[in-house]
Design a protein around this motif. Sequence first.
Motif, short mmCIF file in Angstrom:
data_model
loop_
_atom_site.label_atom_id
_atom_site.label_comp_id
_atom_site.label_asym_id
_atom_site.label_seq_id
_atom_site.Cartn_x
_atom_site.Cartn_y
_atom_site.Cartn_z
N GLN A 60 0.81 -1.22 0.00
CA GLN A 60 0.00 0.00 0.00
C GLN A 60 0.85 1.27 0.00
OE1 GLN A 60 -0.96 0.16 4.81
NE2 GLN A 60 -2.62 -0.10 3.36
N THR A 61 2.12 1.16 0.36
CA THR A 61 2.99 2.35 0.33
C THR A 61 3.43 2.70 -1.08
OG1 THR A 61 5.00 1.00 0.63
CG2 THR A 61 3.89 1.82 2.62
N LEU A 62 3.17 1.81 -2.04
CA LEU A 62 3.63 2.02 -3.41
C LEU A 62 2.54 2.54 -4.34
CD1 LEU A 62 5.72 -1.25 -3.88
CD2 LEU A 62 6.55 1.01 -3.19
N THR A 63 1.32 2.65 -3.85
CA THR A 63 0.20 2.96 -4.74
C THR A 63 -0.84 3.80 -4.03
OG1 THR A 63 -1.53 1.98 -6.10
CG2 THR A 63 -0.92 0.79 -4.11
N ASN A 64 -1.58 4.57 -4.82
CA ASN A 64 -2.72 5.31 -4.29
C ASN A 64 -4.03 4.55 -4.47
OD1 ASN A 64 -1.21 7.60 -3.48
ND2 ASN A 64 -1.20 8.36 -5.59
#
Length: 459
Positions: free
Chosen positions: A78-82
Amino acid sequence: MVGHNLTILLVLVHAVFGSAYRWFNWQYEVTCESDAYIAPVDEDDAAKFLQEQFAVGSHIKVVGNGHGFGNLTQCVDQTLTNKPTYIVSLTNLKDLNIHKDNMTVTFGAGWDVDDLAQELKANNLSFNNLGVERVQNFIGAASTGTHGSGSNIGNIASQIIGLRVLDSQGNLRVISEETNAEEMKAFRISLGALGLITEITIKVQPTYRLKKTTKVLNATSDYSQMYTQIAELYKEHDRMTVWGPHFDWNDETQDWDLEATYFYSYWEPTDYMGASNCTLNYCANGCGDCVCSRQFYAEIEHFIPIEYYAEAATNYTLFQQSQTPRMKAPYNQQMVIQHRTLKGDDTYMSPVNTYNLKPELSGIFAIIEIDWLQEYDNFATLWQNQELAFEFLPRFGEIYNARPHWNKMNAPNATYIQKIFPKLPEFLAIQQRQDPKCQFVNDFLVSQLGITHCAHYLS
């Protein structure tokens, strides 16, 4: 509708309270954090979830029991995408229908290998081939090409004759050998890239007994002589596994000591009807009710045309020994080389596909496995040995037409993957149809398969 509401509720709870679900593989060195863990109660529930998520392009990764050495099943963190990112488990899909009239079994995606094996056993049925581990989810194992040993038997995916799969829009496709045989070649080993397989039908056979014989061999540092001897044994025995040679780590010399002996086992049909047993920590070839040992370890497993076996095994062992001066992390314990065989097949992404073999080759593959075992579950040693494992495919792939077992230290090189999987373009055409927004992919699949239309899947 109850199941659908439960799924939506779970998603909303995570969204409102800002919590997340962290996933790990079996030895905890591969992990990711998703927005939520989704477990649909049935196929309709899964389809509705996909329909809803298609509109926003959510990242979706279906997982089984996490038994993998690489990041094939890693979700998009989840830290890599919105966009929303979800872990999906099909553990609730447990329908089971046994058809003894045509010797097939149809079952839902929630079945693990061990549980299914017990159900078949109770009905005097069995698989044609099993892998070493029974803890795996069956569809997860089949989708990565899991196998046992046998020159005249294929991997467990070769038993699949039909399946039901949901694409990223929640549309259902029913695929079988009878109605769309060519697509079945893509879906047998799908790597999780072609959608949610909710149900499969496999061929089974009546249960029969195998006699296991184990013999001891003398090891020698003349590796060419040792592996030439093993190559001759494979001409004598169909189902055979060689467990060794074994090397023990010497803390004083910081080197490997070759054990004096190792052993091989082979299986033959028998009419013996007395008590059965099996080796405690080895479960391949349907040997019985086994308990497999567990510890952290690094592993490679390469499939090589059997005609190249003796030379390849010699050079693999020499190369592993040449890595020794760099093994400075603590708690090295043992290095074991294991050898098996497997029948080649006509499946797009199978490591034993026969598409690019020279005409003089038999279509039987030797399997060379190297395991770096640790005295303790220590991450520094694990990661050190995994880095060593990554070096084998670049070194030997082109020479021996070597193919790695999916999710076991694959080298991320899409150019080489195209060479050893000539049907990759056909596979990717189906992938684009099944997943137009690249919701099922992750970094492993994009880089390994060279999925160019998914190059910006994170945006």
